[in-house]
Motif scaffolding. Structure first.
Motif, PDB file in Angstrom:
ATOM      1  N   UNK A 123      -7.028  -2.186   3.736  1.00 15.35           N
ATOM      2  CA  UNK A 123      -6.824  -0.835   3.217  1.00 15.35           C
ATOM      3  C   UNK A 123      -5.852  -0.007   4.064  1.00 15.35           C
ATOM      4  N   UNK A 124      -6.011   0.076   5.408  1.00 13.90           N
ATOM      5  CA  UNK A 124      -5.041   0.868   6.187  1.00 13.90           C
ATOM      6  C   UNK A 124      -3.612   0.360   6.051  1.00 13.90           C
ATOM      7  N   UNK A 125      -3.411  -0.929   6.082  1.00 12.72           N
ATOM      8  CA  UNK A 125      -2.065  -1.474   5.931  1.00 12.72           C
ATOM      9  C   UNK A 125      -1.501  -1.190   4.542  1.00 12.72           C
ATOM     10  N   UNK A 126      -2.360  -1.283   3.524  1.00 14.68           N
ATOM     11  CA  UNK A 126      -1.897  -0.998   2.157  1.00 14.68           C
ATOM     12  C   UNK A 126      -1.450   0.450   2.027  1.00 14.68           C
ATOM     13  N   UNK A 127      -2.234   1.391   2.587  1.00 16.67           N
ATOM     14  CA  UNK A 127      -1.854   2.805   2.539  1.00 16.67           C
ATOM     15  C   UNK A 127      -0.548   3.041   3.281  1.00 16.67           C
ATOM     16  N   UNK A 128      -0.398   2.376   4.419  1.00 15.13           N
ATOM     17  CA  UNK A 128       0.835   2.532   5.197  1.00 15.13           C
ATOM     18  C   UNK A 128       2.052   2.081   4.378  1.00 15.13           C
ATOM     19  N   UNK A 129       1.960   0.927   3.754  1.00 19.51           N
ATOM     20  CA  UNK A 129       3.095   0.407   2.990  1.00 19.51           C
ATOM     21  C   UNK A 129       3.388   1.258   1.758  1.00 19.51           C
ATOM     22  N   UNK A 130       2.355   1.738   1.095  1.00 17.54           N
ATOM     23  CA  UNK A 130       2.568   2.556  -0.106  1.00 17.54           C
ATOM     24  C   UNK A 130       3.267   3.864   0.246  1.00 17.54           C
ATOM     25  N   UNK A 131       2.765   4.525   1.306  1.00 17.75           N
ATOM     26  CA  UNK A 131       3.366   5.807   1.690  1.00 17.75           C
ATOM     27  C   UNK A 131       4.810   5.608   2.159  1.00 17.75           C
ATOM     28  N   UNK A 132       5.060   4.562   2.941  1.00 18.13           N
ATOM     29  CA  UNK A 132       6.430   4.289   3.400  1.00 18.13           C
ATOM     30  C   UNK A 132       7.344   4.000   2.218  1.00 18.13           C
ATOM     31  N   UNK A 133       6.862   3.218   1.268  1.00 22.17           N
ATOM     32  CA  UNK A 133       7.679   2.889   0.095  1.00 22.17           C
ATOM     33  C   UNK A 133       8.007   4.131  -0.723  1.00 22.17           C
ATOM     34  N   UNK A 134       7.004   4.988  -0.928  1.00 25.63           N
ATOM     35  CA  UNK A 134       7.250   6.216  -1.698  1.00 25.63           C
ATOM     36  C   UNK A 134       8.230   7.125  -0.957  1.00 25.63           C
ATOM     37  N   UNK A 135       8.013   7.302   0.357  1.00 31.55           N
ATOM     38  CA  UNK A 135       8.897   8.170   1.129  1.00 31.55           C
ATOM     39  C   UNK A 135      10.315   7.612   1.174  1.00 31.55           C
ATOM     40  N   UNK A 136      10.469   6.297   1.298  1.00 34.06           N
ATOM     41  CA  UNK A 136      11.805   5.706   1.344  1.00 34.06           C
ATOM     42  C   UNK A 136      12.509   5.864  -0.006  1.00 34.06           C
ATOM     43  N   UNK A 137      11.767   5.647  -1.075  1.00 39.90           N
ATOM     44  CA  UNK A 137      12.383   5.786  -2.409  1.00 39.90           C
ATOM     45  C   UNK A 137      12.819   7.226  -2.665  1.00 39.90           C
ATOM     46  N   UNK A 138      11.939   8.169  -2.372  1.00 40.34           N
ATOM     47  CA  UNK A 138      12.271   9.578  -2.602  1.00 40.34           C
ATOM     48  C   UNK A 138      13.384  10.037  -1.663  1.00 40.34           C
ATOM     49  N   UNK A 139      13.397   9.579  -0.422  1.00 44.02           N
ATOM     50  CA  UNK A 139      14.441   9.967   0.521  1.00 44.02           C
ATOM     51  C   UNK A 139      15.799   9.430   0.123  1.00 44.02           C
ATOM     52  N   UNK A 140      15.827   8.197  -0.404  1.00 41.21           N
ATOM     53  CA  UNK A 140      17.098   7.633  -0.851  1.00 41.21           C
ATOM     54  C   UNK A 140      17.612   8.366  -2.084  1.00 41.21           C
ATOM     55  N   UNK A 141      16.683   8.749  -2.960  1.00 41.63           N
ATOM     56  CA  UNK A 141      17.116   9.493  -4.149  1.00 41.63           C
ATOM     57  C   UNK A 141      17.671  10.860  -3.746  1.00 41.63           C
TER      58      UNK A 141
END
Length: 309
Positions: free
Chosen positions: A25-43
């Motif tokens: 669970x902690x690793x999954x939350x870490x990857x999800x938040x990083x993925x969302x932040x990276x996608x939104x930051x690139x946009x």
């Protein structure tokens, strides 16, 4: 050398802490938040969003903890005891809170032994035993003793040596249940302040020197021979008493003696024929000659009887 190796292996096994099972669970939350932040930051073409998302993901993953059903997590806040958490999902404050101890509250089996320990009658023995125990107070187990697993093991070993030194070898071999109960009581008194309860203690094996084993074997064999001779003597006494009683009966009744004599002859001749030499006094007393003459006369052929007539 071999005993030192076994002792070192036992110590390593005791010191080996069972690490808590890793939860995804902690690793999954870490990857999800990083993925969302990276996608939104690139946009948005904003690197600060990506960096902020990475920091947020790290903090969230560090704040989420999962304890197994049998575990209790000790939470320290700024180095001081704060609470016990688990089982299940719980949250801590990153950096401020830490979880240095994960206490397993299942029943644990620990093997321990006492090598070359003298009994009360000065016999060196090696004793192997198993201790079944559990942590009933996770707070005391984490805070009152540095390493509760190793402490329990050494407390059990010292208690075993103490009991062996106060027990005779014969009592140890014959009354293991009493020694188990005494060991359990002694170890439990020492471990209660640590939040540890002893469920049971079982002695697996008592090893004595080979020379003493041979001596004990010879002693047991001699004891069995003595008992066998006593039983044989008792049987001889009963047989002799029976003979005396039979002799009294035969002495009081001549007919009984004659019947017994005839029965002896019958038993000796019933399986296969043969020649029996009987003293004249015995034949006269039993009327054996007349009986045999009548039997032989009856066994003759009828033709022979007519010729004689």
């Amino acid at each position: 050398m071999k005993k030192d190796t076994e002792r070192s292996q036992m110590i390593k096994a005791v010191r080996r802490e069972r690490k808590p099972g890793r939860n995804a669970l902690p690793l999954t939350l870490f990857l999800v938040i990083v993925l969302i932040a990276a996608t939104y930051g690139l946009m948005q073409e904003n690197n600060w969003i990506i960096a902020s998302g990475f920091i947020l993901a790290f903090l969230v993953s560090q704040s989420v903890k999962v304890a197994q059903q049998w575990e209790k997590a000790v939470v320290l806040r700024l180095g001081k005891f704060h609470s016990l958490a688990g089982p299940g999902l719980f949250f801590i404050i990153p950096i401020i809170d830490t979880t240095p101890f994960w206490i397993d509250q299942r029943i644990i089996a620990t093997s321990f032994n006492a090598e070359q320990t003298l009994t009360k009658d000065n016999v060196p023995v090696d004793v192997d035993a198993v201790l079944f125990w559990m942590v009933w107070d996770a707070e005391k187990a984490a805070l009152e003793v540095e390493d509760y697993r190793e402490a329990v093991s050494w407390a059990a070993q010292t208690a075993l040596r103490d009991v062996i030194g106060r027990t005779m070898l014969s009592e140890m071999l014959a009354g293991r249940e009493n020694i188990d109960s005494e060991l359990q009581e002694m170890i439990d008194k020492r471990t209660v302040p640590w939040g540890v309860a002893v469920q049971s203690v079982e002695i697996r094996d008592v090893i004595i020197p080979e020379g003493l084993q041979d001596a004990m074997s010879r002693e047991a064999q001699a004891d069995r021979e003595r008992k066998a001779r006593i039983i044989l003597g008792s049987a001889e006494q009963e047989i002799a008493a029976s003979f005396v009683e039979a002799a009294n009966i035969y002495g009081d009744s001549a007919i009984a003696l004659q019947l017994r004599s005839l029965n002896v002859l019958y038993e000796s001749l019933k399986k296969q024929g043969g020649l029996v030499v009987v003293p004249s006094q015995m034949a006269d007393a039993t009327g054996l000659g007349a009986c045999l003459g009548i039997q032989s006369q009856l066994a003759r052929k009828p033709e022979d009887n007519k010729v004689e007539e």
